[in-house]
Design a protein around this motif. Structure first.
Motif, mmCIF file in Angstrom:
data_model
loop_
_atom_site.group_PDB
_atom_site.id
_atom_site.type_symbol
_atom_site.label_atom_id
_atom_site.label_comp_id
_atom_site.label_asym_id
_atom_site.label_seq_id
_atom_site.Cartn_x
_atom_site.Cartn_y
_atom_site.Cartn_z
ATOM 1 N N LEU A 1 55.134 -95.635 -64.400
ATOM 2 C CA LEU A 1 55.633 -94.890 -63.244
ATOM 3 C C LEU A 1 56.057 -93.498 -63.682
ATOM 4 O O LEU A 1 56.534 -93.301 -64.808
ATOM 5 C CB LEU A 1 56.811 -95.622 -62.605
ATOM 6 C CG LEU A 1 56.522 -97.017 -62.043
ATOM 7 C CD1 LEU A 1 57.811 -97.658 -61.544
ATOM 8 C CD2 LEU A 1 55.496 -96.953 -60.930
ATOM 9 N N ALA A 2 55.921 -92.523 -62.792
ATOM 10 C CA ALA A 2 56.298 -91.151 -63.109
ATOM 11 C C ALA A 2 57.775 -91.040 -63.476
ATOM 12 O O ALA A 2 58.165 -90.161 -64.252
ATOM 13 C CB ALA A 2 55.964 -90.228 -61.938
ATOM 14 N N SER A 3 58.599 -91.936 -62.968
ATOM 15 C CA SER A 3 60.032 -91.900 -63.263
ATOM 16 C C SER A 3 60.372 -92.452 -64.649
ATOM 17 O O SER A 3 61.497 -92.314 -65.119
ATOM 18 C CB SER A 3 60.808 -92.688 -62.198
ATOM 19 O OG SER A 3 60.391 -94.047 -62.196
ATOM 20 N N GLU A 4 59.408 -93.091 -65.326
ATOM 21 C CA GLU A 4 59.639 -93.623 -66.669
ATOM 22 C C GLU A 4 59.310 -92.546 -67.701
ATOM 23 O O GLU A 4 58.372 -91.773 -67.517
ATOM 24 C CB GLU A 4 58.795 -94.880 -66.885
ATOM 25 C CG GLU A 4 59.171 -96.010 -65.934
ATOM 26 C CD GLU A 4 58.255 -97.209 -65.997
ATOM 27 O OE1 GLU A 4 58.781 -98.331 -65.998
ATOM 28 O OE2 GLU A 4 57.018 -97.024 -66.035
ATOM 29 N N ASN A 5 60.077 -92.506 -68.792
ATOM 30 C CA ASN A 5 59.933 -91.390 -69.740
ATOM 31 C C ASN A 5 58.853 -91.580 -70.802
ATOM 32 O O ASN A 5 58.467 -90.639 -71.464
ATOM 33 C CB ASN A 5 61.268 -91.069 -70.408
ATOM 34 C CG ASN A 5 61.772 -92.175 -71.307
ATOM 35 O OD1 ASN A 5 61.039 -93.072 -71.696
ATOM 36 N ND2 ASN A 5 63.050 -92.110 -71.640
ATOM 37 N N GLU B 1 50.161 -93.026 -54.872
ATOM 38 C CA GLU B 1 51.400 -93.789 -54.810
ATOM 39 C C GLU B 1 51.147 -95.262 -54.539
ATOM 40 O O GLU B 1 51.917 -96.118 -54.947
ATOM 41 C CB GLU B 1 52.305 -93.228 -53.713
ATOM 42 C CG GLU B 1 52.861 -91.864 -54.046
ATOM 43 C CD GLU B 1 53.800 -91.356 -52.979
ATOM 44 O OE1 GLU B 1 54.106 -92.098 -52.033
ATOM 45 O OE2 GLU B 1 54.231 -90.208 -53.086
ATOM 46 N N GLU C 1 55.178 -94.835 -55.909
ATOM 47 C CA GLU C 1 55.492 -93.722 -56.798
ATOM 48 C C GLU C 1 54.240 -93.364 -57.590
ATOM 49 O O GLU C 1 53.443 -94.247 -57.914
ATOM 50 C CB GLU C 1 56.611 -94.178 -57.750
ATOM 51 C CG GLU C 1 57.111 -93.135 -58.681
ATOM 52 C CD GLU C 1 58.238 -93.666 -59.572
ATOM 53 O OE1 GLU C 1 58.366 -93.152 -60.681
ATOM 54 O OE2 GLU C 1 58.968 -94.585 -59.168
ATOM 55 N N GLU D 1 49.249 -87.124 -64.259
ATOM 56 C CA GLU D 1 49.249 -88.017 -63.099
ATOM 57 C C GLU D 1 47.883 -88.655 -62.911
ATOM 58 O O GLU D 1 46.853 -88.031 -63.130
ATOM 59 C CB GLU D 1 49.625 -87.251 -61.832
ATOM 60 C CG GLU D 1 51.072 -86.846 -61.788
ATOM 61 C CD GLU D 1 51.430 -86.098 -60.516
ATOM 62 O OE1 GLU D 1 50.526 -85.806 -59.690
ATOM 63 O OE2 GLU D 1 52.611 -85.793 -60.349
ATOM 64 N N LYS E 1 51.890 -92.481 -60.743
ATOM 65 C CA LYS E 1 51.823 -93.017 -62.094
ATOM 66 C C LYS E 1 51.304 -91.947 -63.042
ATOM 67 O O LYS E 1 50.670 -90.993 -62.620
ATOM 68 C CB LYS E 1 50.855 -94.220 -62.167
ATOM 69 C CG LYS E 1 51.393 -95.516 -61.585
ATOM 70 C CD LYS E 1 51.456 -95.464 -60.149
ATOM 71 C CE LYS E 1 51.794 -96.762 -59.434
ATOM 72 N NZ LYS E 1 51.920 -96.500 -58.023
ATOM 73 N N THR E 2 51.562 -92.139 -64.333
ATOM 74 C CA THR E 2 50.965 -91.273 -65.351
ATOM 75 C C THR E 2 50.127 -92.155 -66.264
ATOM 76 O O THR E 2 50.478 -93.309 -66.533
ATOM 77 C CB THR E 2 52.026 -90.520 -66.185
ATOM 78 O OG1 THR E 2 52.932 -91.453 -66.756
ATOM 79 C CG2 THR E 2 52.782 -89.526 -65.331
ATOM 80 N N HIS F 1 58.871 -104.487 -61.749
ATOM 81 C CA HIS F 1 58.125 -104.145 -60.532
ATOM 82 C C HIS F 1 56.699 -104.656 -60.473
ATOM 83 O O HIS F 1 56.004 -104.413 -59.503
ATOM 84 C CB HIS F 1 58.142 -102.630 -60.309
ATOM 85 C CG HIS F 1 57.699 -101.839 -61.510
ATOM 86 N ND1 HIS F 1 56.396 -101.759 -61.906
ATOM 87 C CD2 HIS F 1 58.421 -101.103 -62.382
ATOM 88 C CE1 HIS F 1 56.317 -100.989 -62.977
ATOM 89 N NE2 HIS F 1 57.527 -100.588 -63.299
#
Length: 192
Positions: free
Chosen positions: A112-116, A134, A149, A130, A151-152, A35
Motif C-alpha cells: 500500500l502507498a501508506s506503507e514505507n 485503488e 488505496e 505507483e 499501491k506501489t 488487509h
C-alpha cells in the motif's frame, strides 16, 4: 549462565526459514494479515519460525498482472508476520534466494502507498512507483477487502539474462508429449 542454557536461549530467539504448505500459510494469513485474505495458489510458500512457533509466512506465485506474467517473473503475493522483529526482511531475502535458484529473472511485490517499504529496502528491492488503481478494475468489480488505496510496485532483479522455459506440446498423432526446443520453434517461425 551455562553454555547449555545459552544454546537453548539462542535457539529459541533465532529466526529460521522453513518450507510450509499453502493451506497452513493461508491459515496464518487469514489470522494475521491486516488487509488481505488467502491466495488461491502458489509456486512456493515458506515460513519464518522462532523455535517451533511460526512468526511469519511468504507466499510466492504467478504475477497477478497478466502483463508481468511472461514466465520469468514471480510475485510475492502475500507476506505476513506477527510483528516479530526482522521476520519480514528474513522472508523477503529467502524468497529472493529461492526464486533466483528457480531461474526467475525478477521478483516483484506490491504494498500500500501508506506503507514505507523499510523491509523491502533492507532486502535490496527498488520501488518502481505507483502501480494499478485503488480497487480491482476488472469486469466483475469485486470488493476483495483490500483498502481503497494506491499501491506501489517493488522489484528486485535476480537473473538478468533468464528466459522462460520452452513450451511442451503434443503432436496430433503422438500419444506422448514432447518438449519443443526453442531452436525447433525458431526454425518453424523462420520458414513461414
Amino acid at each position: 549462565m551455562g553454555a547449555e542454557k545459552r544454546a537453548d536461549c539462542d535457539s529459541m530467539s533465532r529466526l529460521e526459514v522453513r518450507p510450509i504448505g499453502l493451506k497452513a500459510a493461508n491459515r496464518f494469513v487469514e489470522v494475521n494479515h491486516r488487509h488481505h485474505k488467502k491466495v488461491a495458489g502458489c509456486k512456493f510458500s515458506i515460513c519464518a519460525c522462532k523455535g517451533d512457533v511460526i512468526v511469519g509466512v511468504a507466499i510466492c506465485g504467478r504475477p497477478v498482472s497478466r502483463h508481468m506474467d511472461d514466465g520469468t517473473v514471480i510475485e510475492i503475493n502475500r507476506l505476513c508476520t506477527d510483528g516479530t522483529r526482522n521476520a519480514c526482511s528474513l522472508l523477503y531475502g529467502a524468497c529472493c534466494r529461492i526464486a533466483k535458484e528457480m531461474g526467475y529473472r525478477k521478483i516483484i511485490t506490491y504494498i500500500l502507498a501508506s506503507e514505507n517499504g523499510a523491509s523491502l529496502k533492507a532486502s535490496n528491492f527498488t520501488c518502481e512507483g505507483e502501480a494499478g488503481g485503488e480497487i480491482w478494475t476488472g469486469e466483475r468489480e469485486r470488493d476483495n477487502g483490500v483498502p481503497r488505496e494506491l499501491k506501489t510496485r517493488w522489484v528486485r532483479v535476480l537473473n538478468p539474462d533468464a528466459k522462460a522455459a520452452p513450451e511442451i506440446v503434443k503432436e496430433e498423432n503422438e500419444e506422448e508429449f514432447a518438449q519443443a526446443s526453442l531452436f525447433d520453434y525458431m526454425s518453424e517461425e523462420e520458414q513461414r
